[in-house]
Design a protein around this motif. Structure first.
Motif, PDB file in Angstrom:
ATOM      1  N   LYS A   1      -7.407  29.074   1.901  1.00 37.40           N
ATOM      2  CA  LYS A   1      -6.760  28.710   3.597  1.00 37.40           C
ATOM      3  C   LYS A   1      -8.014  27.379   4.489  1.00 37.40           C
ATOM      4  O   LYS A   1      -8.914  28.739   4.116  1.00 37.40           O
ATOM      5  CB  LYS A   1      -6.469  28.928   4.409  1.00 37.40           C
ATOM      6  CG  LYS A   1      -5.449  30.180   3.796  1.00 37.40           C
ATOM      7  CD  LYS A   1      -4.063  31.216   4.796  1.00 37.40           C
ATOM      8  CE  LYS A   1      -3.889  32.237   4.047  1.00 37.40           C
ATOM      9  NZ  LYS A   1      -3.602  33.049   5.783  1.00 37.40           N
TER      10      LYS A   1
ATOM     11  N   TRP B   1      -3.438  26.602   1.357  1.00 34.47           N
ATOM     12  CA  TRP B   1      -3.483  26.269   2.531  1.00 34.47           C
ATOM     13  C   TRP B   1      -4.620  25.350   2.842  1.00 34.47           C
ATOM     14  O   TRP B   1      -6.456  25.709   3.085  1.00 34.47           O
ATOM     15  CB  TRP B   1      -2.837  27.011   3.714  1.00 34.47           C
ATOM     16  CG  TRP B   1      -2.780  26.293   4.870  1.00 34.47           C
ATOM     17  CD1 TRP B   1      -2.865  25.658   5.771  1.00 34.47           C
ATOM     18  CD2 TRP B   1      -0.866  26.315   5.342  1.00 34.47           C
ATOM     19  NE1 TRP B   1      -1.833  25.369   6.484  1.00 34.47           N
ATOM     20  CE2 TRP B   1      -1.099  26.007   6.030  1.00 34.47           C
ATOM     21  CE3 TRP B   1      -0.256  27.535   5.127  1.00 34.47           C
ATOM     22  CZ2 TRP B   1       0.244  25.605   7.135  1.00 34.47           C
ATOM     23  CZ3 TRP B   1       1.260  27.311   5.509  1.00 34.47           C
ATOM     24  CH2 TRP B   1       1.627  26.692   6.264  1.00 34.47           C
TER      25      TRP B   1
ATOM     26  N   ASP C   1      -5.554  22.122   6.228  1.00 36.70           N
ATOM     27  CA  ASP C   1      -4.962  21.595   6.872  1.00 36.70           C
ATOM     28  C   ASP C   1      -5.483  21.280   7.531  1.00 36.70           C
ATOM     29  O   ASP C   1      -6.672  21.546   7.898  1.00 36.70           O
ATOM     30  CB  ASP C   1      -4.416  23.367   7.797  1.00 36.70           C
ATOM     31  CG  ASP C   1      -3.631  23.247   9.479  1.00 36.70           C
ATOM     32  OD1 ASP C   1      -3.754  22.301  10.251  1.00 36.70           O
ATOM     33  OD2 ASP C   1      -2.067  23.010   8.873  1.00 36.70           O
TER      34      ASP C   1
ATOM     35  N   VAL D   1       0.147  24.246  -0.214  1.00 34.73           N
ATOM     36  CA  VAL D   1       0.337  23.434   1.291  1.00 34.73           C
ATOM     37  C   VAL D   1      -0.643  22.594   1.031  1.00 34.73           C
ATOM     38  O   VAL D   1      -2.030  23.295   1.612  1.00 34.73           O
ATOM     39  CB  VAL D   1       1.213  24.518   2.498  1.00 34.73           C
ATOM     40  CG1 VAL D   1       1.286  24.190   2.925  1.00 34.73           C
ATOM     41  CG2 VAL D   1       1.869  25.582   1.179  1.00 34.73           C
TER      42      VAL D   1
END
Lengths: 472, 262
Positions: free
Chosen positions: A337, A366, A368, A398
């Protein structure tokens, strides 16, 4: 398990001539009863003689853990029984396990890896690694001169309470997830590292050397603080199978990379195949700091591990190289992530997975990018290699982007060992097993070449072992 | 001679379709044969079938090599007996350096064990490196080849040179060169041709499978065969290549009443 009794050198077949060979003050062994509650935690704190703030921290974490529902995503945890686990085993007890209790396949693997006798016993949890202790002491002396602290976390809590208190649990709070809460309540062992401003440690710090009692525990807690402009490479684990009669390993690793610092954290783990390996790893990288996770996961029944980097200030960089090998009855749910919390931060995720004999590997990632974090770049590459038709690979990426001015790339590839590749190598004299092993080793080469030499060699040997007998 | 490659009435099908339909051919150590044929005549099928590719089914016939019927053997066992195939399209093996691969391959073919399933004892690194360096110099191959990943990102010419380097290191008794000239410009054909020439001697038999005669300007065969529709329809000497060069395959087709493959 054998009845506790003091170790003698003769019993372990080890020379007593080492200066630091033995603790004369081995305390009576202790093992908590199964399951976790306030009483067990209090007992643990009493034995460890922990300061009150840590006791409160644990008890608070335990309340959080109790309220958390069982994790439903990732792998299948339905067989995991929290009440059937010993949460605290004092180290000296661990060394009472007899070598005869170690499963045959683990012993065979030690043989094949050519691991020295004393080290085998240590890895199998049947003895302490006295040779390493000598090495550890000389390393600690060296580090002392440059102001670097390298201790087990239990000792650090006592010797550097202010420093530990300032950062402990700030990167991964107890409430972060079920297993972080469990670790926060029950942790033992792990490493504490502090590198002062501007100091560059030019050899890897290996957890393996820091063997003072409890580092092979199930609930290690590691905290690394790299002060401004410093550099350190921490290496954890080893490629020999880690044998522990307990079936749950749930570690927490917290890292702070201050301005301009650079930290690399390398893990190669090969758990026995009854182990749930549920680990939370997170690093905060401040201005122009660079954090690199190199993470290799072999063995275990289920691994859930997603090292993460939060890039907190401009210029920070996060890199994660992860590799997973899932064999029969194993699920490797691994990934990475990255959180771009500030402008002009960059990240790179490289994930390689191998599935064999019905094993399953999943990439869970992930990326972000926060609103206003302009000019960020992230590059994700996921490669999966499936060795037979019974095996499986999944990808769950994601990407959350709150800012238009970003550059995100995601590449995913799934491949099988091609008939043409096998035929080509076999036409040159390689057996089918040698050929597949060579293809798999080639596949993970980008990760292996990042490892310290001795780990790279062992990694290749380990892949060879994993591949043995895979061709019928 | 015991090291002959003897192919008797060989039939090979690919996914149920007959491609090689009764082929006979003998190749001895020290001989150079050219097998020429148009596209679709079965050249690559023969090459792959001889080496033991799992997708090529042998329907009938025998392939005797070194006195042993090799059709039941795995490709690596055939390699250990001294058979070599230089591929038309060598496969890339990312992450595996040419040197590491070749060390294992050379160790495997030289190991005493004839059991193709045991892992070979590696030959000593120094010895191997010296030999590899010598062979690379002999063939004019750049040193960087050794550390590059096998065929990964290689140009067409580099792949073919890597094949010839492997041939040189593995020292087979019989080498099959499958369209080694295809996809190469004229300079690359010359370089590859000259490399093969350096390896030719009484210990090596070569079967050059080719569409065009141009590689044969550099490697002069003693025997030339023409393959049409899965069978050898003409065998002779150098004059056959001249004939093909001048007139193409059409007159041979007409003579044997074989229509052009679709």
């Amino acid at each position: 398990m054998a009845t506790p009794q003091p170790n003698t050198a003769d019993q372990l077949g080890i020379s007593t001539e080492y200066q630091y060979g033995f603790h004369d003050d081995i305390k009576p062994a202790f093992k908590s009863r199964k399951g976790l509650d306030e009483e067990v935690i209090n007992q643990m704190c009493d034995i460890k003689e922990e300061p009150d703030w840590m006791r409160q921290y644990r008890l608070n974490a335990y309340q959080i853990f109790k309220q958390k529902p069982m994790t439903k995503w990732g792998g299948d945890l339905s067989q995991l029984d929290f009440d059937d686990i010993y949460y605290y085993v004092k180290a000296s007890d661990r060394s009472e396990r007899s070598w005869d209790d170690v499963p045959e396949d683990i012993k065979r693997t030690f043989d094949r890896l050519g691991i020295p006798e004393a080290e085998r016993k240590f890895l199998a949890g049947v003895g302490a690694q006295y040779d390493s202790e000598v090495v550890y002491h000389s390393i600690v002396e060296e580090l002392d001169k440059i102001g670097v602290i390298f201790l087990d976390t239990d000792t650090a809590v006592k010797e550097y309470p202010e420093l530990v208190k300032k950062y402990f649990g700030t990167i991964i709070p107890s409430a972060d997830n079920q297993f972080a809460a469990l670790n926060s309540a029950a942790w033992s062992g792990g490493s504490f590292v502090y590198v002062p401003p501007g100091v560059k440690v030019d050899y890897p710090l290996q957890a393996y050397f820091r063997i003072n009692s409890e580092n092979m525990g199930q609930f290690e807690r590691t905290l690394i603080i790299a002060d401004e402009g410093s550099q350190v490479h921490y290496v954890e684990g080893c490629t020999a199978p880690i044998y522990n009669s307990e079936s749950l390993h749930s570690a927490v690793v917290e890292i702070v990379c201050m301005k301009g610092s650079r930290v690399r954290y390398t893990t190669i783990q090969n758990w026995a195949n009854n182990v749930y390996n549920l680990v939370t790893k997170r690093a905060l990288a401040y201005e122009d700091a660079q954090m690199e996770w190199v993470d290799g996961n072999l063995g275990s029944k289920l691994t859930m591990k997603y090292p993460s980097v939060y890039m907190m200030e401009p210029g920070a960089r996060g890199e994660i190289l992860s590799i997973a090998f899932a064999s029969k009855g194993q699920h490797q749910d691994a990934g990475a992530k990255v959180y771009h919390c500030a402008p002009n931060t960059t990240s790179q995720i490289t994930s390689k997975s191998i599935s064999k004999d019905g094993g399953r590997s999943s990439y869970r990632g992930w990326v972000d990018v926060a609103k206003g974090a302009k000019g960020c770049k992230s590059h994700v590459v996921c490669d999966a290699l499936i060795l037979d038709k019974d095996s499986r690979s999944d990808t769950y990426p994601v990407i959350e982007i709150g800012e238009n001015d970003t550059n995100i790339e995601h590449e995913a590839r799934v491949s099988k060992i091609g008939e043409e590749q096998l035929f080509y190598l076999m036409s040159r004299g390689l057996s089918e097993e040698e050929a597949s092993t060579m293809i798999v080793n080639g596949f993970i080469e980008p990760l292996v070449k990042e490892l310290p030499m001795e780990y790279a060699v062992e990694m290749n040997r380990l892949i060879q072992l994993q591949m043995e007998g895979s061709v019928g | 001679m015991s090291n002959d490659l003897v192919i008797k009435d060989l039939h090979i099908n690919v996914q149920g379709k007959p491609i090689i339909k009764g082929l006979n051919l003998n190749v001895n150590q020290g001989e150079i044969h050219a097998l020429m044929g148009p596209n679709g005549s079965g050249k690559s099928t023969l090459a792959n079938g001889l080496m033991g590719h799992p997708l090529y089914d042998i329907d009938a016939g025998e392939v005797i090599f070194n006195g042993i019927n090799v059709l039941e053997l795995e490709p690596n066992e055939r390699a250990k007996l001294g058979l070599f195939l230089a591929f038309q399209y060598p496969t890339a093996i990312p992450g595996v350096s040419l040197a590491n691969f070749l060390r294992l391959a050379v160790s495997a073919v030289r190991s005493e064990s004839t059991n193709g399933t045991e892992n070979a004892e590696l030959i000593p690194m120094r010895e191997f490196r010296r030999e590899l360096r010598d062979k690379m110099r002999q063939l004019g191959v750049d040193d960087s080849f050794a550390t590059r990943y096998l065929n990964d990102g290689f140009s067409g010419g580099e792949k073919k040179r890597a094949e010839i380097l492997q041939l040189a290191m593995l020292e087979p008794k019989i080498a099959i060169l499958d369209e080694t000239d295809s996809g190469l410009d004229i300079d690359a054909v010359r370089i590859v041709g000259e490399s093969v020439n350096r390896l030719i001697g009484p210990e090596l038999g070569v079967l050059i499978i080719t569409h065009y005669p141009r590689l044969l300007d550099y490697i002069r065969p003693q025997f030339v065969h023409i393959l049409l529709d899965g069978r050898i329809v003409e065998s002779g000497g150098w004059e056959l290549t001249q004939l093909l060069e001048a007139e193409g395959y059409e007159p041979v087709r007409e003579k044997h009443g074989i229509a052009e493959a679709e």
